[in-house]
Design a protein around this motif. Sequence first.
Motif, PDB file in Angstrom:
ATOM      1  N   LEU A 136       0.832  -1.197   0.000  1.00 35.15           N
ATOM      2  CA  LEU A 136       0.000   0.000   0.000  1.00 35.15           C
ATOM      3  C   LEU A 136       0.871   1.253   0.000  1.00 35.15           C
ATOM      4  O   LEU A 136       0.529   2.264  -0.619  1.00 35.15           O
ATOM      5  CB  LEU A 136      -0.935   0.004   1.203  1.00 35.15           C
ATOM      6  CG  LEU A 136      -1.986  -1.118   1.245  1.00 35.15           C
ATOM      7  CD1 LEU A 136      -2.871  -0.976   2.474  1.00 35.15           C
ATOM      8  CD2 LEU A 136      -2.834  -1.129  -0.019  1.00 35.15           C
ATOM      9  N   LEU A 137       2.028   1.200   0.656  1.00 35.98           N
ATOM     10  CA  LEU A 137       2.934   2.338   0.670  1.00 35.98           C
ATOM     11  C   LEU A 137       3.542   2.601  -0.697  1.00 35.98           C
ATOM     12  O   LEU A 137       3.963   3.720  -0.982  1.00 35.98           O
ATOM     13  CB  LEU A 137       4.043   2.116   1.709  1.00 35.98           C
ATOM     14  CG  LEU A 137       3.634   2.254   3.179  1.00 35.98           C
ATOM     15  CD1 LEU A 137       4.791   1.889   4.095  1.00 35.98           C
ATOM     16  CD2 LEU A 137       3.167   3.669   3.471  1.00 35.98           C
ATOM     17  N   THR A 138       3.617   1.596  -1.556  1.00 34.36           N
ATOM     18  CA  THR A 138       4.149   1.810  -2.909  1.00 34.36           C
ATOM     19  C   THR A 138       3.150   2.515  -3.811  1.00 34.36           C
ATOM     20  O   THR A 138       3.488   2.883  -4.936  1.00 34.36           O
ATOM     21  CB  THR A 138       4.529   0.470  -3.577  1.00 34.36           C
ATOM     22  OG1 THR A 138       3.342  -0.292  -3.843  1.00 34.36           O
ATOM     23  CG2 THR A 138       5.482  -0.342  -2.709  1.00 34.36           C
ATOM     24  N   LYS A 139       1.909   2.675  -3.331  1.00 29.03           N
ATOM     25  CA  LYS A 139       0.824   3.281  -4.105  1.00 29.03           C
ATOM     26  C   LYS A 139       0.432   2.425  -5.308  1.00 29.03           C
ATOM     27  O   LYS A 139      -0.082   2.940  -6.299  1.00 29.03           O
ATOM     28  CB  LYS A 139       1.186   4.693  -4.549  1.00 29.03           C
ATOM     29  CG  LYS A 139       1.449   5.637  -3.368  1.00 29.03           C
ATOM     30  CD  LYS A 139       1.770   7.049  -3.817  1.00 29.03           C
ATOM     31  CE  LYS A 139       2.011   7.955  -2.603  1.00 29.03           C
ATOM     32  NZ  LYS A 139       2.368   9.331  -2.995  1.00 29.03           N
ATOM     33  N   ALA A 140       0.679   1.119  -5.207  1.00 28.37           N
ATOM     34  CA  ALA A 140       0.199   0.195  -6.234  1.00 28.37           C
ATOM     35  C   ALA A 140      -1.319   0.249  -6.269  1.00 28.37           C
ATOM     36  O   ALA A 140      -1.964   0.342  -5.221  1.00 28.37           O
ATOM     37  CB  ALA A 140       0.671  -1.223  -5.928  1.00 28.37           C
ATOM     38  N   ARG A 141      -1.897   0.149  -7.460  1.00 29.72           N
ATOM     39  CA  ARG A 141      -3.355   0.218  -7.600  1.00 29.72           C
ATOM     40  C   ARG A 141      -3.955  -1.121  -8.025  1.00 29.72           C
ATOM     41  O   ARG A 141      -5.172  -1.273  -8.048  1.00 29.72           O
ATOM     42  CB  ARG A 141      -3.752   1.293  -8.623  1.00 29.72           C
ATOM     43  CG  ARG A 141      -3.252   2.679  -8.286  1.00 29.72           C
ATOM     44  CD  ARG A 141      -3.751   3.185  -6.942  1.00 29.72           C
ATOM     45  NE  ARG A 141      -5.190   3.403  -6.914  1.00 29.72           N
ATOM     46  CZ  ARG A 141      -5.880   3.784  -5.844  1.00 29.72           C
ATOM     47  NH1 ARG A 141      -5.243   3.953  -4.699  1.00 29.72           N
ATOM     48  NH2 ARG A 141      -7.182   3.976  -5.903  1.00 29.72           N
ATOM     49  N   ILE A 142      -3.112  -2.075  -8.394  1.00 35.40           N
ATOM     50  CA  ILE A 142      -3.569  -3.415  -8.750  1.00 35.40           C
ATOM     51  C   ILE A 142      -2.947  -4.381  -7.749  1.00 35.40           C
ATOM     52  O   ILE A 142      -1.722  -4.521  -7.683  1.00 35.40           O
ATOM     53  CB  ILE A 142      -3.169  -3.791 -10.193  1.00 35.40           C
ATOM     54  CG1 ILE A 142      -3.804  -2.816 -11.185  1.00 35.40           C
ATOM     55  CG2 ILE A 142      -3.589  -5.228 -10.514  1.00 35.40           C
ATOM     56  CD1 ILE A 142      -3.288  -2.968 -12.606  1.00 35.40           C
ATOM     57  N   LEU A 143      -3.773  -5.032  -6.951  1.00 31.29           N
ATOM     58  CA  LEU A 143      -3.301  -5.901  -5.884  1.00 31.29           C
ATOM     59  C   LEU A 143      -3.587  -7.359  -6.226  1.00 31.29           C
ATOM     60  O   LEU A 143      -4.731  -7.723  -6.486  1.00 31.29           O
ATOM     61  CB  LEU A 143      -3.981  -5.543  -4.561  1.00 31.29           C
ATOM     62  CG  LEU A 143      -3.845  -4.094  -4.086  1.00 31.29           C
ATOM     63  CD1 LEU A 143      -4.582  -3.900  -2.760  1.00 31.29           C
ATOM     64  CD2 LEU A 143      -2.381  -3.694  -3.938  1.00 31.29           C
ATOM     65  N   LEU A 144      -2.548  -8.167  -6.221  1.00 23.65           N
ATOM     66  CA  LEU A 144      -2.672  -9.609  -6.440  1.00 23.65           C
ATOM     67  C   LEU A 144      -2.578 -10.279  -5.073  1.00 23.65           C
ATOM     68  O   LEU A 144      -1.486 -10.387  -4.501  1.00 23.65           O
ATOM     69  CB  LEU A 144      -1.558 -10.110  -7.368  1.00 23.65           C
ATOM     70  CG  LEU A 144      -1.301  -9.297  -8.646  1.00 23.65           C
ATOM     71  CD1 LEU A 144      -0.122  -9.882  -9.423  1.00 23.65           C
ATOM     72  CD2 LEU A 144      -2.537  -9.242  -9.519  1.00 23.65           C
ATOM     73  N   LEU A 145      -3.696 -10.697  -4.543  1.00 23.46           N
ATOM     74  CA  LEU A 145      -3.748 -11.265  -3.187  1.00 23.46           C
ATOM     75  C   LEU A 145      -3.907 -12.773  -3.298  1.00 23.46           C
ATOM     76  O   LEU A 145      -4.966 -13.271  -3.662  1.00 23.46           O
ATOM     77  CB  LEU A 145      -4.903 -10.646  -2.393  1.00 23.46           C
ATOM     78  CG  LEU A 145      -4.925  -9.118  -2.323  1.00 23.46           C
ATOM     79  CD1 LEU A 145      -6.062  -8.642  -1.421  1.00 23.46           C
ATOM     80  CD2 LEU A 145      -3.586  -8.566  -1.841  1.00 23.46           C
ATOM     81  N   TYR A 146      -2.839 -13.498  -2.967  1.00 22.13           N
ATOM     82  CA  TYR A 146      -2.797 -14.942  -3.193  1.00 22.13           C
ATOM     83  C   TYR A 146      -2.882 -15.682  -1.865  1.00 22.13           C
ATOM     84  O   TYR A 146      -1.900 -15.807  -1.137  1.00 22.13           O
ATOM     85  CB  TYR A 146      -1.508 -15.322  -3.935  1.00 22.13           C
ATOM     86  CG  TYR A 146      -1.521 -16.737  -4.466  1.00 22.13           C
ATOM     87  CD1 TYR A 146      -2.065 -17.030  -5.710  1.00 22.13           C
ATOM     88  CD2 TYR A 146      -1.001 -17.784  -3.719  1.00 22.13           C
ATOM     89  CE1 TYR A 146      -2.079 -18.323  -6.191  1.00 22.13           C
ATOM     90  CE2 TYR A 146      -1.023 -19.082  -4.193  1.00 22.13           C
ATOM     91  CZ  TYR A 146      -1.562 -19.339  -5.426  1.00 22.13           C
ATOM     92  OH  TYR A 146      -1.589 -20.627  -5.903  1.00 22.13           O
ATOM     93  N   ASP A 147      -4.087 -16.149  -1.534  1.00 22.91           N
ATOM     94  CA  ASP A 147      -4.337 -16.904  -0.300  1.00 22.91           C
ATOM     95  C   ASP A 147      -3.828 -16.151   0.926  1.00 22.91           C
ATOM     96  O   ASP A 147      -3.125 -16.692   1.779  1.00 22.91           O
ATOM     97  CB  ASP A 147      -3.694 -18.292  -0.377  1.00 22.91           C
ATOM     98  CG  ASP A 147      -4.667 -19.390   0.065  1.00 22.91           C
ATOM     99  OD1 ASP A 147      -5.819 -19.065   0.399  1.00 22.91           O
ATOM    100  OD2 ASP A 147      -4.275 -20.566   0.078  1.00 22.91           O
ATOM    101  N   VAL A 148      -4.228 -14.865   1.041  1.00 28.66           N
ATOM    102  CA  VAL A 148      -3.662 -13.995   2.068  1.00 28.66           C
ATOM    103  C   VAL A 148      -4.147 -14.316   3.472  1.00 28.66           C
ATOM    104  O   VAL A 148      -3.568 -13.843   4.452  1.00 28.66           O
ATOM    105  CB  VAL A 148      -3.962 -12.509   1.759  1.00 28.66           C
ATOM    106  CG1 VAL A 148      -3.207 -12.051   0.539  1.00 28.66           C
ATOM    107  CG2 VAL A 148      -5.460 -12.264   1.593  1.00 28.66           C
ATOM    108  N   THR A 149      -5.206 -15.110   3.620  1.00 29.20           N
ATOM    109  CA  THR A 149      -5.682 -15.452   4.970  1.00 29.20           C
ATOM    110  C   THR A 149      -5.244 -16.840   5.410  1.00 29.20           C
ATOM    111  O   THR A 149      -5.687 -17.334   6.441  1.00 29.20           O
ATOM    112  CB  THR A 149      -7.218 -15.357   5.054  1.00 29.20           C
ATOM    113  OG1 THR A 149      -7.802 -16.305   4.167  1.00 29.20           O
ATOM    114  CG2 THR A 149      -7.703 -13.961   4.699  1.00 29.20           C
ATOM    115  N   ARG A 150      -4.357 -17.473   4.649  1.00 27.63           N
ATOM    116  CA  ARG A 150      -3.868 -18.794   5.040  1.00 27.63           C
ATOM    117  C   ARG A 150      -3.124 -18.699   6.369  1.00 27.63           C
ATOM    118  O   ARG A 150      -2.237 -17.888   6.549  1.00 27.63           O
ATOM    119  CB  ARG A 150      -2.928 -19.361   3.968  1.00 27.63           C
ATOM    120  CG  ARG A 150      -2.472 -20.783   4.242  1.00 27.63           C
ATOM    121  CD  ARG A 150      -1.527 -21.275   3.163  1.00 27.63           C
ATOM    122  NE  ARG A 150      -0.248 -20.608   3.210  1.00 27.63           N
ATOM    123  CZ  ARG A 150       0.764 -20.954   4.020  1.00 27.63           C
ATOM    124  NH1 ARG A 150       0.615 -21.965   4.868  1.00 27.63           N
ATOM    125  NH2 ARG A 150       1.902 -20.309   4.003  1.00 27.63           N
TER     126      ARG A 150
END
Length: 502
Positions: A413-427
């Motif tokens: 989020l600090l990089t100001k990326a606007r496209i987020l690839l969230l790969y099994d982030v709640t594992r």
Amino acid sequence: MLATPAVAAIAARSVSKSFGGVKALISASIAISPGSVHALVGENGAGKSTLIKILGGRITPDAGSVTIDGEPAHSGIAASRRHGIGTVFQELTLLPFMTVAENLLLGREPRGRFGLIDRAAMPDVAERELAALGITHIDPRALTADIALAERQIIEIARVILAKPRILLLDEPTSALVEREVAWLFGQIRALRDGGTGIVFTSHRWGEIAAIADRITIFRNGSDVGCFDSIDEDEAITLMTGRQLEALFPVRTPAPAKPPVLTLRGVRAEGIAPLDLALSSGEILGIGGLAGHGHRSLFFGLFGAPGFTQGEIKQDGRAIRIRSPRDAIRAGIALVPEDRKSEGLFLPLKIRDNLTLPILARLSRFGAIRRGAERSLVDDTIAQLAIRTPSPSQPVGVLSGGNQQKVLLGRWLLTKARILLLYDVTRGVDVATKHEIYDLVAKLAREGYAILFYSSDAEELAHLCHRVLVMRRGAFVADLPGADLTAEAIVSAAMRESAHAA
């Protein structure tokens, strides 16, 4: 109700443990009966992993005692082995640049003439031992670094089970496993239990706890708050968190009708057929299906690690090339991988350094980091994401799994990326932290982020995403819009042979 025997197989009495200023355990107690499965549940940071390391002799408590068969236990790996204790840790301990066979047989290698290790015999011995456990799909000759995370988890479990432990400690053993692999593990657990083994089992999936546990102890903030033969999920969550969770998933608002910010046309990579995909700002696009059907290649290909072998990528209608993660980051694309410990974070580094690593150039002037600006950004991010830590100067490796995941999200989020690839982030994340991550993902979508979201949990996809593309054998076989989003529909599309192409 189970009768508690006069002498427990292993017990901890009023144990406490601190790491610096962090109190991991505060006068915590648990007793495990022979021939039973005792579940240990609680939020990330509640002290479960610390307690398991104490029971397994890996660390010594500051106060309290551990007994085995009523006798004082000695700390240390050697003493633990003499006591017949086997531990599967939350962090995998396999050596990545040794083969599966070498890892499986480490310390008990077959010997030939003059007592030397018979390396030629190792693959065959390993293959026979794995087959005896019903594992036939993992090549014992393969380099451990080259097999999937779930397969590494299975080998870690198999290595401990083959030692025939009298006491088995399982810390999040199912976090990387899919349903059929969990069923295999539960079969092994039941066989060991029936043979008299006392088993400690931790999981953040309540269905698994309900299916396998004979007794449940709940931890909150380093202390045990109740031991039960039976308890329902709502009551357990209240005890774990100290509050009631009215709804695990946020209310899903419609995705805005906007042109695609990201378009894929005919992209290919190892394990995936030519794929087309369109993702818009404000959309949470789910990617579902059974593990091992190309999801990872899609996400990592889009992040350039490695890039796609062919096809076209467009951002806001303009063709771009992504041949490396550097290209992806420059294009405003960020990846949060499933294995945060080995693929995302630098565990010995401070929380602050992990958060600001990609933006050091932005924080620097004449080659020196502006510490005031860095401190302000870090403090704001910690507060925004509710990262539980006494100080940003702590090593990120001492945080709980859920808080580590928040650090990784905060970095991008600090990089100001606007496209987020969230790969099994709640594992491997507890139920309360999952709730926080779901709220954060929904909030980011409302703020205009474009989110590609893979999960091994069909319920997550069904309740969080605006639509879901289901993958099977490297291809999209179904496109399920919000009106048709149910876990059953996602699983059905993933498994049926006659699924219609998206």
